[in-house]
Design a protein around this motif. Sequence first.
Motif, PDB file in Angstrom:
ATOM      1  N   LEU A  97      24.645  54.236  46.414  1.00 48.93           N
ATOM      2  CA  LEU A  97      24.271  55.609  46.101  1.00 48.93           C
ATOM      3  C   LEU A  97      22.818  55.735  45.658  1.00 48.93           C
ATOM      4  N   LEU A  98      22.108  54.613  45.546  1.00 50.40           N
ATOM      5  CA  LEU A  98      20.714  54.600  45.076  1.00 50.40           C
ATOM      6  C   LEU A  98      20.604  55.243  43.696  1.00 50.40           C
ATOM      7  N   LEU A  99      21.519  54.868  42.825  1.00 46.43           N
ATOM      8  CA  LEU A  99      21.557  55.406  41.473  1.00 46.43           C
ATOM      9  C   LEU A  99      20.999  54.392  40.483  1.00 46.43           C
ATOM     10  N   GLU A 100      20.319  54.873  39.476  1.00 45.07           N
ATOM     11  CA  GLU A 100      19.861  54.049  38.367  1.00 45.07           C
ATOM     12  C   GLU A 100      20.735  54.315  37.146  1.00 45.07           C
ATOM     13  N   GLU A 101      20.564  53.498  36.135  1.00 47.95           N
ATOM     14  CA  GLU A 101      21.360  53.672  34.923  1.00 47.95           C
ATOM     15  C   GLU A 101      21.080  55.050  34.311  1.00 47.95           C
ATOM     16  N   GLY A 102      22.161  55.822  34.095  1.00 47.85           N
ATOM     17  CA  GLY A 102      22.032  57.154  33.510  1.00 47.85           C
ATOM     18  C   GLY A 102      21.792  58.250  34.514  1.00 47.85           C
ATOM     19  N   GLY A 103      21.844  57.952  35.823  1.00 49.78           N
ATOM     20  CA  GLY A 103      21.649  58.975  36.848  1.00 49.78           C
ATOM     21  C   GLY A 103      22.856  59.875  36.972  1.00 49.78           C
ATOM     22  N   LEU A 104      22.629  61.064  37.521  1.00 48.69           N
ATOM     23  CA  LEU A 104      23.703  62.039  37.700  1.00 48.69           C
ATOM     24  C   LEU A 104      24.423  61.786  39.024  1.00 48.69           C
ATOM     25  N   VAL A 105      25.755  61.884  38.975  1.00 53.07           N
ATOM     26  CA  VAL A 105      26.567  61.712  40.169  1.00 53.07           C
ATOM     27  C   VAL A 105      27.618  62.813  40.189  1.00 53.07           C
ATOM     28  N   GLN A 106      27.839  63.384  41.363  1.00 54.33           N
ATOM     29  CA  GLN A 106      28.837  64.434  41.537  1.00 54.33           C
ATOM     30  C   GLN A 106      30.166  63.771  41.924  1.00 54.33           C
ATOM     31  N   VAL A 107      31.225  64.102  41.190  1.00 57.95           N
ATOM     32  CA  VAL A 107      32.555  63.533  41.410  1.00 57.95           C
ATOM     33  C   VAL A 107      33.480  64.652  41.853  1.00 57.95           C
ATOM     34  N   GLU A 108      34.061  64.511  43.038  1.00 59.76           N
ATOM     35  CA  GLU A 108      34.974  65.515  43.587  1.00 59.76           C
ATOM     36  C   GLU A 108      36.247  64.835  44.062  1.00 59.76           C
ATOM     37  N   SER A 109      37.375  65.484  43.831  1.00 57.77           N
ATOM     38  CA  SER A 109      38.657  64.959  44.311  1.00 57.77           C
ATOM     39  C   SER A 109      38.810  65.273  45.794  1.00 57.77           C
ATOM     40  N   VAL A 110      39.330  64.296  46.550  1.00 56.49           N
ATOM     41  CA  VAL A 110      39.488  64.456  48.001  1.00 56.49           C
ATOM     42  C   VAL A 110      40.826  63.866  48.430  1.00 56.49           C
ATOM     43  N   ASN A 111      41.233  64.255  49.629  1.00 54.59           N
ATOM     44  CA  ASN A 111      42.404  63.681  50.286  1.00 54.59           C
ATOM     45  C   ASN A 111      41.929  62.965  51.541  1.00 54.59           C
ATOM     46  N   LEU A 112      42.256  61.690  51.669  1.00 54.51           N
ATOM     47  CA  LEU A 112      41.803  60.874  52.802  1.00 54.51           C
ATOM     48  C   LEU A 112      42.988  60.430  53.638  1.00 54.51           C
ATOM     49  N   MET A 113      42.724  60.232  54.910  1.00 56.97           N
ATOM     50  CA  MET A 113      43.751  59.737  55.833  1.00 56.97           C
ATOM     51  C   MET A 113      43.942  58.241  55.631  1.00 56.97           C
ATOM     52  N   VAL A 114      45.129  57.772  55.977  1.00 58.23           N
ATOM     53  CA  VAL A 114      45.444  56.353  55.816  1.00 58.23           C
ATOM     54  C   VAL A 114      44.766  55.559  56.929  1.00 58.23           C
ATOM     55  N   ALA A 115      44.174  54.437  56.557  1.00 59.95           N
ATOM     56  CA  ALA A 115      43.404  53.627  57.517  1.00 59.95           C
ATOM     57  C   ALA A 115      44.334  52.901  58.479  1.00 59.95           C
ATOM     58  N   THR A 116      43.866  52.780  59.712  1.00 58.51           N
ATOM     59  CA  THR A 116      44.555  51.994  60.733  1.00 58.51           C
ATOM     60  C   THR A 116      43.690  50.861  61.287  1.00 58.51           C
ATOM     61  N   TYR A 117      42.374  50.979  61.128  1.00 51.46           N
ATOM     62  CA  TYR A 117      41.452  49.965  61.672  1.00 51.46           C
ATOM     63  C   TYR A 117      40.157  50.000  60.872  1.00 51.46           C
ATOM     64  N   SER A 118      39.579  48.824  60.686  1.00 53.25           N
ATOM     65  CA  SER A 118      38.276  48.721  60.023  1.00 53.25           C
ATOM     66  C   SER A 118      37.548  47.490  60.561  1.00 53.25           C
ATOM     67  N   LYS A 119      36.225  47.614  60.597  1.00 49.65           N
ATOM     68  CA  LYS A 119      35.393  46.532  61.109  1.00 49.65           C
ATOM     69  C   LYS A 119      34.293  46.251  60.099  1.00 49.65           C
TER      70      LYS A 119
END
Length: 303
Positions: A97-119
């Motif tokens: 995320l290119l964040l430093e100590e004390g940086g601001l980050v936006q946190v949002e709840s999401v719904n994700l699909m179940v994985a079937t493949y990854s590389k």
Amino acid sequence: MFEPHVGRVFQNRFSTQYRCYSVSMLAGPNDRSDVEKGGKIIMPPSALDQLSRLNITYPMLFKLTNKNSDRMTHCGVLEFVADEGICYLPHWMMQNLLLEEGGLVQVESVNLMVATYSKFQPQSPDFLDITNPKAVLENALRNFACLTTGDVIAINYNEKIYELRVMETKPDKAVSIIECDMNVDFDAPLGYKEPERHMQHPEEPTEEETDPSNYEMDIGFRAFTGSGNRLDGKKKGIEPSPAPLDPSDIKRGIPSYDFKMGRITFIRNSRQQPRKTETDDTISNFIAFSGEGQSLRKKDRKP
């Protein structure tokens, strides 16, 4: 001090800004190095209070966004024990995320699909030293909740950190890997070079001058080459004195000019049959006691 976090709810959706710090900054007597080995974060208790009032889907998955660099990733939550207005992230996630100590980050709840493949693409050829990389990765992904295409995750194996880039995920660019049956594939490690293969051309045999002393010697039977015994029992003068070898006694092998690489030929020593001559036919037709006899005394012939 810290800026107050702002919580907003849009259609049962959790969205909040936090000051983020690495896990090493987490206060407490207990060592929380286990957080660095996965893809989950630590949030404050107020976040749990807000999430419990919302009709969200479990497991809880979140989207983290750094608005200053327009970088984003996805994660799960491990515990709700952080100080208010603060969340703790693994170090590799802060790097993505290119964040430093004390940086601001936006946190949002999401719904994700179940994985079937990854590389995945290892970021170092040292990953090839692992005997069973798929089993190691499968065991390490148990501490992750989701994967995002383009992220560089870090796994710990044998007290060594291995980084892997998520090259592809299906069916979406961000997927959940909790209780899923996912096929895993690997790309060539970064900086890996294929070993060069040198084609070996069969060398043509060249005739070289050979030393007759290396020839196979077929001496066979040689008369009077043994040792003798004296009647008086003395051993003087009974040592064998063989005659010198004649060059014709040295037998040299006959090369096979029909030899081909990769082919084995078994040559059997078959002697040629001698040609039959008229003398041999006469001998083969010989019958004992079939000739006419001669008498020294002539018998009188009767008229």
